[in-house]
Design a protein around this motif. Sequence first.
Motif, PDB file in Angstrom:
ATOM      1  N   PHE A   3       0.809  -1.210   0.000  1.00 16.61           N
ATOM      2  CA  PHE A   3       0.000   0.000   0.000  1.00 16.61           C
ATOM      3  C   PHE A   3       0.853   1.276   0.000  1.00 16.61           C
ATOM      4  O   PHE A   3       0.580   2.197  -0.781  1.00 16.61           O
ATOM      5  CB  PHE A   3      -0.954  -0.013   1.198  1.00 16.61           C
ATOM      6  N   PRO A   4       1.878   1.382   0.852  1.00 11.79           N
ATOM      7  CA  PRO A   4       2.724   2.587   0.763  1.00 11.79           C
ATOM      8  C   PRO A   4       3.482   2.679  -0.556  1.00 11.79           C
ATOM      9  O   PRO A   4       3.649   3.787  -1.103  1.00 11.79           O
ATOM     10  CB  PRO A   4       3.688   2.416   1.954  1.00 11.79           C
ATOM     11  N   MET A   5       3.954   1.529  -1.098  1.00 18.23           N
ATOM     12  CA  MET A   5       4.718   1.558  -2.342  1.00 18.23           C
ATOM     13  C   MET A   5       3.887   2.056  -3.512  1.00 18.23           C
ATOM     14  O   MET A   5       4.384   2.769  -4.383  1.00 18.23           O
ATOM     15  CB  MET A   5       5.256   0.155  -2.653  1.00 18.23           C
ATOM     16  N   PHE A   6       2.593   1.703  -3.542  1.00 16.06           N
ATOM     17  CA  PHE A   6       1.740   2.080  -4.665  1.00 16.06           C
ATOM     18  C   PHE A   6       0.903   3.318  -4.373  1.00 16.06           C
ATOM     19  O   PHE A   6      -0.022   3.632  -5.133  1.00 16.06           O
ATOM     20  CB  PHE A   6       0.823   0.915  -5.032  1.00 16.06           C
ATOM     21  N   GLY A   7       1.209   4.029  -3.300  1.00 16.95           N
ATOM     22  CA  GLY A   7       0.535   5.286  -3.009  1.00 16.95           C
ATOM     23  C   GLY A   7      -0.916   5.141  -2.614  1.00 16.95           C
ATOM     24  O   GLY A   7      -1.710   6.069  -2.795  1.00 16.95           O
ATOM     25  N   ILE A   8      -1.294   3.995  -2.052  1.00 16.26           N
ATOM     26  CA  ILE A   8      -2.682   3.772  -1.665  1.00 16.26           C
ATOM     27  C   ILE A   8      -2.954   4.316  -0.272  1.00 16.26           C
ATOM     28  O   ILE A   8      -3.980   4.956  -0.031  1.00 16.26           O
ATOM     29  CB  ILE A   8      -3.015   2.267  -1.731  1.00 16.26           C
ATOM     30  N   SER A   9      -2.044   4.078   0.646  1.00 18.24           N
ATOM     31  CA  SER A   9      -2.220   4.528   2.016  1.00 18.24           C
ATOM     32  C   SER A   9      -0.854   4.597   2.697  1.00 18.24           C
ATOM     33  O   SER A   9       0.110   3.975   2.238  1.00 18.24           O
ATOM     34  CB  SER A   9      -3.155   3.582   2.780  1.00 18.24           C
ATOM     35  N   SER A  10      -0.781   5.355   3.775  1.00 18.60           N
ATOM     36  CA  SER A  10       0.478   5.478   4.501  1.00 18.60           C
ATOM     37  C   SER A  10       0.723   4.229   5.346  1.00 18.60           C
ATOM     38  O   SER A  10      -0.198   3.469   5.652  1.00 18.60           O
ATOM     39  CB  SER A  10       0.452   6.714   5.396  1.00 18.60           C
TER      40      SER A  10
ATOM     41  N   PRO B 145     -21.469   8.858   5.386  1.00 12.99           N
ATOM     42  CA  PRO B 145     -20.459   9.923   5.518  1.00 12.99           C
ATOM     43  C   PRO B 145     -20.339  10.707   4.223  1.00 12.99           C
ATOM     44  O   PRO B 145     -20.425  10.149   3.119  1.00 12.99           O
ATOM     45  CB  PRO B 145     -19.170   9.144   5.827  1.00 12.99           C
ATOM     46  N   LEU B 146     -20.140  12.016   4.350  1.00 10.27           N
ATOM     47  CA  LEU B 146     -20.063  12.878   3.164  1.00 10.27           C
ATOM     48  C   LEU B 146     -18.806  12.589   2.358  1.00 10.27           C
ATOM     49  O   LEU B 146     -18.820  12.628   1.138  1.00 10.27           O
ATOM     50  CB  LEU B 146     -20.094  14.355   3.594  1.00 10.27           C
ATOM     51  N   ALA B 147     -17.714  12.309   3.028  1.00 11.09           N
ATOM     52  CA  ALA B 147     -16.444  12.074   2.325  1.00 11.09           C
ATOM     53  C   ALA B 147     -15.808  10.808   2.869  1.00 11.09           C
ATOM     54  O   ALA B 147     -15.519  10.721   4.063  1.00 11.09           O
ATOM     55  CB  ALA B 147     -15.504  13.270   2.507  1.00 11.09           C
ATOM     56  N   TRP B 148     -15.605   9.824   2.006  1.00  7.73           N
ATOM     57  CA  TRP B 148     -14.959   8.578   2.401  1.00  7.73           C
ATOM     58  C   TRP B 148     -13.490   8.561   2.002  1.00  7.73           C
ATOM     59  O   TRP B 148     -12.706   7.822   2.531  1.00  7.73           O
ATOM     60  CB  TRP B 148     -15.678   7.397   1.761  1.00  7.73           C
ATOM     61  N   ARG B 149     -13.137   9.340   1.013  1.00  7.57           N
ATOM     62  CA  ARG B 149     -11.753   9.304   0.525  1.00  7.57           C
ATOM     63  C   ARG B 149     -10.872  10.152   1.440  1.00  7.57           C
ATOM     64  O   ARG B 149     -11.253  11.225   1.876  1.00  7.57           O
ATOM     65  CB  ARG B 149     -11.657   9.821  -0.907  1.00  7.57           C
ATOM     66  N   THR B 150      -9.708   9.648   1.720  1.00  5.81           N
ATOM     67  CA  THR B 150      -8.738  10.390   2.522  1.00  5.81           C
ATOM     68  C   THR B 150      -7.502  10.626   1.692  1.00  5.81           C
ATOM     69  O   THR B 150      -7.128   9.810   0.862  1.00  5.81           O
ATOM     70  CB  THR B 150      -8.366   9.599   3.785  1.00  5.81           C
ATOM     71  N   SER B 151      -6.888  11.764   1.932  1.00  8.07           N
ATOM     72  CA  SER B 151      -5.695  12.095   1.156  1.00  8.07           C
ATOM     73  C   SER B 151      -4.531  11.292   1.665  1.00  8.07           C
ATOM     74  O   SER B 151      -4.451  10.979   2.849  1.00  8.07           O
ATOM     75  CB  SER B 151      -5.392  13.582   1.298  1.00  8.07           C
TER      76      SER B 151
END
Length: 551
Positions: free
Chosen positions: A109-116, A545-551
């Motif tokens: 996930f960190p390598m492909f920029g999905i999540s920290s 929830p209004l926003a599910w995506r996190t930066s």
Amino acid sequence: MINTNDHHNQHDHQHQEPITTDDIKTPLLPININGNEEVSTSLILSLATPNTLFILLGPLLCGVICLFVKVGELDSSRNMLGVLVWIFTWWLTQAVPMPVTSMSPLFLFPMFGISSADMVAKSYMDDVISLVLGSFILALAVEHYCIHKRLALNITLLFCGDPVNPPFLLLGICATTAFVSMWMHNVAAAVMMMPVATGILQRLPTTRTAQNDAVDKYCRAVVLGVIYSAAIGGMSTLTGTGVNLILVGMWKSYFPAANPISFNTWFFFGFPLALIIFFFFWGVLCCLYCKRGTSRALANYLDKGHLKRELELLGPMSFAEKMVLFVFSVLIVLWMTRNLTDDLPGWGALFKGRAGDGTASVLMATLLFIIPNKGRKGEKLMDWSKCKKLPWNIVLLLGAGFAIADGVRTSGLADVMSKALDFLEAAPFWGIAPAVCLIGGIITEFTSNNATTTLLVPLLIQIAQTMHLHPLLLMVPGAIGAQFAYLLPTGTPSNIVGFSTGHIEIKDMLKVGFPLKIFGTIALSILMPTLGAYVFGTDKPMEYPLAWRTS
């Protein structure tokens, strides 16, 4: 006299155990005494295997998807799909051990920029995981002191009858397995109960002749009863199977502001459903495998005397057994009373909602390492050397499931993949639950039920939002349908446990599993809009929830 010798042998074994486990002279790694030339040759030969191809297949498919496949508008959605294919390829082919594959999101996930890295790591330890850890430690204590065997023999003796009554004896074995599976993982329950069941069958003739056809059918019924009862009992509580825990974890992750699904809440829905399916299953076994001459055929080989002798060999209950049983009983009470009703809050209200089911599970497990067993001086009910059998593979698999669910949601892949199930939007209200349950039931025959739930539930949440439905109307049928792996031996490890005994064949699983899957779907379709509306509150409006995506 036998009991005395067994006690001394056990005491001697326990006395010598610390010497074996703490031997500092034993090397941690084997010493290589071969030459370098031999090692290099064997290394080349070891790589020329189909397993190496499967290992390379995962990252290869991931690379193809990331370079040439367009998935939605976000790069993270495409990368998440590639990582999913990588992980599921390794899971399906077993190219890399499942626990190791379950840890792969920590670096993928960190390598492909999905999540920290921090966000992914948090998925591997939350209240649900602590619930599992505490439950497994208690299950190991039950197994160590043979409480499960004592319980099984007592209940089986109760149902045996004199002369032997095959249907009620089968009911006793199945009911015991289902009860044990309610409080520990269904695979562990099947592994524990199968030796008890086969121990009873060992007194029966193994030759398959026309005269012993009734006995042969009854042996098949007993083995099928253990593996399917473990699956049915497991769906009634949160601790019975990883699927229920994955569902609860996803509900908490997707809807943090909503009321969490507590042990008590799930039990009020899962237990009636499991009870209905269980009695239908028992009826199917009796109709297919308990012939009229079964009682007369079994009377020559099986009676109450055999069960009583097995029970006498265990001796009276010791102080340690009683304390473990007491701790387990207190834990069940704590699970059931943490959240009661709005007017009568449970003990969780004393801690202002900060305590969860995992809190009680770990607390009770900790007591096992504090309470003495009245054996040797300073010896407790449990020590860490007895916890070497902790199934970390299941713990890591649950963590991977939660991490994947968060990745599918935050990357935007759930929005894209949910369009593949758009046909459910046109389904009538009463047709939603059976359609979702059948989809989960079909997929789970070819993949693990945990993997099926991990992939399916996030999609169902997106579809529920589009249809303006309460998400649990789709999430619960999808998760429970993923537990209906009744047709193939590879559907779940419990099936493999029974299939490995040699008493059953695939045709037996198809003969019993197909009607069981159909009836389970029908029962769930009726209970979900009725009892489910009362228990889960699915008849009330749900705010997404209004926003599910996190930066």
